[in-house]
Design a protein around this motif. Structure first.
Motif, PDB file in Angstrom:
ATOM      1  N   THR A  33       0.635  -1.209   0.042  1.00  0.00           N
ATOM      2  CA  THR A  33      -0.026   0.017   0.126  1.00  0.00           C
ATOM      3  C   THR A  33       1.014   1.291   0.108  1.00  0.00           C
ATOM      4  OG1 THR A  33      -1.806  -1.314   1.232  1.00  0.00           O
ATOM      5  CG2 THR A  33      -1.882   1.028   1.367  1.00  0.00           C
ATOM      6  N   VAL A  34       0.850   2.214  -0.867  1.00  0.00           N
ATOM      7  CA  VAL A  34       1.595   3.371  -1.225  1.00  0.00           C
ATOM      8  C   VAL A  34       0.609   4.584  -1.064  1.00  0.00           C
ATOM      9  CG1 VAL A  34       2.872   4.591  -2.673  1.00  0.00           C
ATOM     10  CG2 VAL A  34       2.995   2.085  -2.594  1.00  0.00           C
ATOM     11  N   ASP A  35       1.066   5.394  -0.137  1.00  0.00           N
ATOM     12  CA  ASP A  35       0.035   6.730   0.265  1.00  0.00           C
ATOM     13  C   ASP A  35       1.029   7.883  -0.307  1.00  0.00           C
ATOM     14  OD1 ASP A  35      -1.619   8.785   0.603  1.00  0.00           O
ATOM     15  OD2 ASP A  35      -1.991   8.004   2.905  1.00  0.00           O
ATOM     16  N   ILE A  36       0.511   8.410  -1.277  1.00  0.00           N
ATOM     17  CA  ILE A  36       1.450   9.567  -1.939  1.00  0.00           C
ATOM     18  C   ILE A  36       0.995  10.825  -1.233  1.00  0.00           C
ATOM     19  CG2 ILE A  36       2.362  10.761  -3.929  1.00  0.00           C
ATOM     20  CD1 ILE A  36       1.830   8.204  -5.452  1.00  0.00           C
ATOM     21  N   SER A  37       1.794  12.042  -1.093  1.00  0.00           N
ATOM     22  CA  SER A  37       1.521  13.158  -0.704  1.00  0.00           C
ATOM     23  C   SER A  37       0.274  13.876  -1.015  1.00  0.00           C
ATOM     24  CB  SER A  37       2.750  14.072  -0.888  1.00  0.00           C
ATOM     25  OG  SER A  37       2.352  15.255  -0.424  1.00  0.00           O
ATOM     26  N   LYS A  38      -0.458  14.201  -0.151  1.00  0.00           N
ATOM     27  CA  LYS A  38      -1.768  14.951  -0.552  1.00  0.00           C
ATOM     28  C   LYS A  38      -1.391  16.002  -1.394  1.00  0.00           C
ATOM     29  CE  LYS A  38      -4.217  13.176   3.505  1.00  0.00           C
ATOM     30  NZ  LYS A  38      -5.074  13.485   4.518  1.00  0.00           N
ATOM     31  N   ASN A  39      -0.218  16.693  -1.272  1.00  0.00           N
ATOM     32  CA  ASN A  39      -0.002  18.087  -2.164  1.00  0.00           C
ATOM     33  C   ASN A  39       0.538  17.593  -3.350  1.00  0.00           C
ATOM     34  OD1 ASN A  39      -0.853  19.553   0.173  1.00  0.00           O
ATOM     35  ND2 ASN A  39       1.155  19.326   1.040  1.00  0.00           N
ATOM     36  N   LEU A  40       0.912  16.366  -3.781  1.00  0.00           N
ATOM     37  CA  LEU A  40       1.379  16.179  -5.089  1.00  0.00           C
ATOM     38  C   LEU A  40       0.437  16.114  -6.086  1.00  0.00           C
ATOM     39  CD1 LEU A  40       4.317  15.119  -6.144  1.00  0.00           C
ATOM     40  CD2 LEU A  40       3.701  12.933  -5.907  1.00  0.00           C
ATOM     41  N   GLN A  41       0.581  16.853  -7.064  1.00  0.00           N
ATOM     42  CA  GLN A  41      -0.502  16.944  -8.182  1.00  0.00           C
ATOM     43  C   GLN A  41       0.198  16.497  -9.362  1.00  0.00           C
ATOM     44  OE1 GLN A  41      -1.703  21.119  -8.412  1.00  0.00           O
ATOM     45  NE2 GLN A  41      -2.858  21.056  -6.660  1.00  0.00           N
ATOM     46  N   PHE A  42       1.527  16.455  -9.764  1.00  0.00           N
ATOM     47  CA  PHE A  42       2.077  15.815 -10.882  1.00  0.00           C
ATOM     48  C   PHE A  42       3.307  15.072 -10.741  1.00  0.00           C
ATOM     49  CE2 PHE A  42       5.309  17.006 -14.249  1.00  0.00           C
ATOM     50  CZ  PHE A  42       4.564  16.465 -15.438  1.00  0.00           C
ATOM     51  N   ILE A  43       3.291  13.923 -11.564  1.00  0.00           N
ATOM     52  CA  ILE A  43       4.540  13.149 -11.658  1.00  0.00           C
ATOM     53  C   ILE A  43       4.899  12.723 -13.015  1.00  0.00           C
ATOM     54  CG2 ILE A  43       5.262  10.633 -11.008  1.00  0.00           C
ATOM     55  CD1 ILE A  43       3.474  10.691  -8.661  1.00  0.00           C
ATOM     56  N   ASN A  44       5.988  13.233 -13.412  1.00  0.00           N
ATOM     57  CA  ASN A  44       6.690  13.012 -14.582  1.00  0.00           C
ATOM     58  C   ASN A  44       7.796  11.787 -14.389  1.00  0.00           C
ATOM     59  OD1 ASN A  44       7.498  12.810 -17.110  1.00  0.00           O
ATOM     60  ND2 ASN A  44       8.156  14.987 -17.373  1.00  0.00           N
ATOM     61  N   TYR A  45       7.774  10.795 -15.085  1.00  0.00           N
ATOM     62  CA  TYR A  45       8.600   9.428 -15.195  1.00  0.00           C
ATOM     63  C   TYR A  45       8.882   9.178 -16.549  1.00  0.00           C
ATOM     64  CZ  TYR A  45      11.551   5.946 -13.398  1.00  0.00           C
ATOM     65  OH  TYR A  45      12.891   5.082 -13.244  1.00  0.00           O
ATOM     66  N   ALA A  46       8.612  10.073 -17.359  1.00  0.00           N
ATOM     67  CA  ALA A  46       8.870   9.774 -18.834  1.00  0.00           C
ATOM     68  C   ALA A  46      10.204   9.176 -19.063  1.00  0.00           C
ATOM     69  CB  ALA A  46       8.259  10.935 -19.810  1.00  0.00           C
ATOM     70  N   ASP A  47      10.416   8.381 -20.270  1.00  0.00           N
ATOM     71  CA  ASP A  47      11.752   8.063 -20.695  1.00  0.00           C
ATOM     72  C   ASP A  47      12.457   7.615 -19.782  1.00  0.00           C
ATOM     73  OD1 ASP A  47      10.919   8.924 -23.396  1.00  0.00           O
ATOM     74  OD2 ASP A  47      10.966  10.763 -22.597  1.00  0.00           O
ATOM     75  N   ASN A  48      12.359   6.736 -18.790  1.00  0.00           N
ATOM     76  CA  ASN A  48      13.190   6.319 -17.829  1.00  0.00           C
ATOM     77  C   ASN A  48      12.817   4.861 -17.605  1.00  0.00           C
ATOM     78  OD1 ASN A  48      14.699   8.481 -16.037  1.00  0.00           O
ATOM     79  ND2 ASN A  48      13.069   9.455 -16.444  1.00  0.00           N
ATOM     80  N   TYR A  49      13.564   4.040 -16.597  1.00  0.00           N
ATOM     81  CA  TYR A  49      13.767   2.752 -16.756  1.00  0.00           C
ATOM     82  C   TYR A  49      13.859   2.101 -15.291  1.00  0.00           C
ATOM     83  CZ  TYR A  49      14.486  -2.180 -18.266  1.00  0.00           C
ATOM     84  OH  TYR A  49      14.444  -3.380 -18.243  1.00  0.00           O
ATOM     85  N   PHE A  50      13.123   1.193 -14.877  1.00  0.00           N
ATOM     86  CA  PHE A  50      13.188   0.703 -13.625  1.00  0.00           C
ATOM     87  C   PHE A  50      14.114  -0.422 -13.520  1.00  0.00           C
ATOM     88  CE2 PHE A  50       9.346   3.104 -12.429  1.00  0.00           C
ATOM     89  CZ  PHE A  50       9.512   3.177 -11.199  1.00  0.00           C
ATOM     90  N   HIS A  51      15.027  -0.446 -12.805  1.00  0.00           N
ATOM     91  CA  HIS A  51      16.015  -1.687 -12.332  1.00  0.00           C
ATOM     92  C   HIS A  51      15.429  -2.298 -10.936  1.00  0.00           C
ATOM     93  CE1 HIS A  51      18.710  -0.352 -15.450  1.00  0.00           C
ATOM     94  NE2 HIS A  51      18.554   0.840 -15.021  1.00  0.00           N
ATOM     95  N   ASN A  52      16.057  -3.522 -10.935  1.00  0.00           N
ATOM     96  CA  ASN A  52      15.824  -4.463  -9.870  1.00  0.00           C
ATOM     97  C   ASN A  52      14.310  -4.887  -9.434  1.00  0.00           C
ATOM     98  OD1 ASN A  52      18.393  -4.205  -9.057  1.00  0.00           O
ATOM     99  ND2 ASN A  52      17.752  -2.300  -7.987  1.00  0.00           N
ATOM    100  N   ILE A  53      13.644  -4.755 -10.775  1.00  0.00           N
ATOM    101  CA  ILE A  53      12.011  -5.534 -10.806  1.00  0.00           C
ATOM    102  C   ILE A  53      12.421  -6.901 -11.419  1.00  0.00           C
ATOM    103  CG2 ILE A  53       9.934  -5.446 -11.591  1.00  0.00           C
ATOM    104  CD1 ILE A  53      10.108  -2.439 -11.806  1.00  0.00           C
ATOM    105  N   ASN A  54      12.069  -8.096 -10.428  1.00  0.00           N
ATOM    106  CA  ASN A  54      12.460  -9.241 -10.780  1.00  0.00           C
ATOM    107  C   ASN A  54      11.612 -10.267  -9.851  1.00  0.00           C
ATOM    108  OD1 ASN A  54      13.599 -11.606 -11.953  1.00  0.00           O
ATOM    109  ND2 ASN A  54      15.257 -11.806 -10.396  1.00  0.00           N
ATOM    110  N   LEU A  55      10.311 -10.212 -10.326  1.00  0.00           N
ATOM    111  CA  LEU A  55       9.379 -10.845  -9.593  1.00  0.00           C
ATOM    112  C   LEU A  55       8.811 -12.116 -10.457  1.00  0.00           C
ATOM    113  CD1 LEU A  55       6.825  -8.002  -8.657  1.00  0.00           C
ATOM    114  CD2 LEU A  55       8.662  -9.039  -7.200  1.00  0.00           C
ATOM    115  N   LEU A  70      -3.494  14.083  -6.905  1.00  0.00           N
ATOM    116  CA  LEU A  70      -2.767  13.867  -8.229  1.00  0.00           C
ATOM    117  C   LEU A  70      -3.662  14.002  -9.386  1.00  0.00           C
ATOM    118  CD1 LEU A  70       0.037  12.832  -9.311  1.00  0.00           C
ATOM    119  CD2 LEU A  70      -0.560  10.819  -9.680  1.00  0.00           C
ATOM    120  N   GLN A  71      -3.074  14.854 -10.333  1.00  0.00           N
ATOM    121  CA  GLN A  71      -3.818  15.127 -11.273  1.00  0.00           C
ATOM    122  C   GLN A  71      -3.198  14.711 -12.635  1.00  0.00           C
ATOM    123  OE1 GLN A  71      -4.552  19.627 -11.247  1.00  0.00           O
ATOM    124  NE2 GLN A  71      -5.181  19.593  -9.064  1.00  0.00           N
ATOM    125  N   GLU A  72      -1.954  14.649 -12.730  1.00  0.00           N
ATOM    126  CA  GLU A  72      -1.489  14.171 -14.150  1.00  0.00           C
ATOM    127  C   GLU A  72      -0.290  13.347 -13.587  1.00  0.00           C
ATOM    128  OE1 GLU A  72       0.765  16.184 -17.891  1.00  0.00           O
ATOM    129  OE2 GLU A  72      -0.598  17.285 -16.616  1.00  0.00           O
TER     130      GLU A  72
END
Length: 473
Positions: A33-55, A70-72
């Motif tokens: 369960t992830v609770d992100i800040s109530k004030n956070l309105q925009f997250i931009n993670y374009a053109d990036n890559y996650f490592h260490n995801i091995n489920l 969060l709006q965008e």
């Protein structure tokens, strides 16, 4: 629960280093369960890559995300593991960009609480919407949907059932063979991009749908629209609503000879329809002529080879009933006698009695045909069980059509079973060979012919000759 409330803004570095995202690579078989800040309105993670995801088994991992303000969210061209997000409590999310996502599946109720979502950009993705028919049901405020170049061949008919305010839909560069049926629900659509797909014509239901759209702008360039005579009706519908299509002047017919706009011009289209009608009538005339020729040929062949066809049918019917041809030397009768009905007395008294006294087993229709069964079936059965077949050729015999049928059936059976020497012909009334049934004349070389004597003093010689013929192999 991982608390990310200390964030007021989040950039790429923050996302990569944050504890709640790294946890995705740690423990399978858990719910995060992830609770992100109530004030956070925009997250931009374009053109990036996650490592260490091995489920090992992603189906056992569920992530619940809460981002009340969060709006965008921009996750374009990343390997962000959207497939793990089971529930997203994002009541104020308005824009989502997952262009280039490598996820091939997501939870069907992912957007249940994103009721304010008005724009989804999902270009170049690999999602199978057939399994996500209800994914947009809660998005009644969705205005823009972009699934450009996403290898789509179809989408469920009710996918956009509740998107009544959708005004822009981009389906460019997919593989749709026709306009999606779900378009009938988006009556406020203003822009439809369905260029470079596989659409060849519009149907009546497409026509009705587009008339309802009213002022929509439809772009179909790059589709192989058929402009041949088989699709005149489709072109008529396009002509009637051509004001909705913005790029007919750039949409080539599949024949590549002209654009759709050039074809549907008033004078050009009238001439095109006339030519098609002429070609249609010519094609129909040729087709009718071919059908007539084939019919006449079939009727002619059926008449000419009627007996052969009947023979095959009768043999198949016998096999189906479990009745098979007798083996050589295992016949029930020495001879089957075929004659005209008017000659019954000669057969039933003189011929039958004399041959029986000489030790022969004789079969003939009035004695051995079973009532209620077709004469053709019984004829083939008795001929098949008889070592020889004797025809009594008289004027009465020649005048009877059934006897001609019996001759043809017997000859066919004899040759089919390699019994060419099994036919004996007794000729009365001074009938010449030229008047014999043609089927007998054709095999005259293989039959035994005996003339009925005109005087009684020659009868004994006749019986001896017939006796030898019946005993011959």
């Amino acid at each position: 629960m991982v608390d990310a409330s200390y964030h007021n803004n989040m950039n790429v570095t923050d996302v990569y280093n944050s504890k709640w995202l790294k946890m995705l690579g740690w423990k399978p078989n858990i719910t995060i369960t992830v609770d992100i800040s109530k004030n956070l309105q925009f997250i931009n993670y374009a053109d990036n890559y996650f490592h260490n995801i091995n489920l090992k088994d992603s189906s056992t991992v569920r992530v619940n995300v809460t981002a009340k303000n969060l709006q965008e969210l921009n996750l374009s061209n990343t390997n962000f593991p959207i497939r793990y997000i089971y529930e997203a409590d994002t009541p104020n999310l308005e824009v989502l960009d997952i262009t280039g996502s490598t996820c091939q599946t997501i939870y069907v109720h992912l957007f249940e609480k994103a009721t304010k979502l008005r724009k989804i950009v999902a270009e170049n993705i690999k999602l199978n919407f057939d399994e996500l028919e209800s994914i947009f049901y809660s998005l009644k405020n969705l205005e823009e949907l972009d699934v450009y170049k996403s290898n789509l061949r179809n989408i469920p008919p009710t996918l956009l059932k509740y998107q009544t305010v959708l005004f822009r839909l981009n389906l460019d560069e997919n593989f749709f063979p026709s306009f999606p049926a779900t378009l009938k629900y988006v009556q406020n659509l203003k822009e439809l991009y369905i260029r470079f797909n596989k659409i060849t014509y519009i149907t009546e239901s497409d026509f009705v749908t587009f008339k309802r759209l009213g002022k929509a702008k439809i772009f179909i360039q790059g589709n192989p629209i058929n402009c041949d005579c088989l699709h005149v009706q489709s072109l008529k519908w396009i002509k009637e609503i051509q004001h909705l299509f913005m790029d007919l002047n750039e949409t080539l017919c599949s024949e590549k000879s002209s654009t759709v706009l050039e074809i549907i011009q008033e004078k050009t289209f009238e001439e095109f329809v006339k030519n098609c009608q002429t070609d249609t009538w010519l094609a129909l005339s040729i087709l009718m002529l071919l059908i007539l020729i084939v019919t006449i040929t079939v009727v002619f062949l059926a008449k000419k080879y009627r007996v052969h066809i009947d023979y095959v049918i009768l043999k198949l019917r016998s096999r189906w009933k479990g009745v098979y041809s007798v083996e050589s030397g295992d016949f029930q009768f020495d001879a089957f006698i075929s004659y005209a009905e008017d000659d019954y007395r000669i057969v039933s008294t003189t011929l039958y009695q004399t041959l029986t006294q000489r030790g022969f087993q004789i079969s003939f229709p009035d004695k051995d045909f079973i009532p209620g069964i077709s004469k053709a079936d019984e004829l083939l059965r008795c001929v098949d069980k008889s070592r020889k077949v004797v025809f009594i050729i008289t004027e009465n015999f020649l005048a009877n059509g059934w006897n001609s049928y019996a001759v043809q059936m017997t000859v066919t059976h004899s040759f089919h079973n390699n019994r060419r020497q099994s036919i004996i012909v007794i000729i009365k009334d001074n009938i010449t060979i030229q008047r014999m049934p043609k089927d007998l004349r054709y095999i005259w070389w293989s039959i035994v012919s005996i003339r009925w004597p005109e005087t009684s003093d020659l009868m004994e010689q006749f019986w001896d000759e017939l006796d030898r013929a019946l005993k011959s192999v």
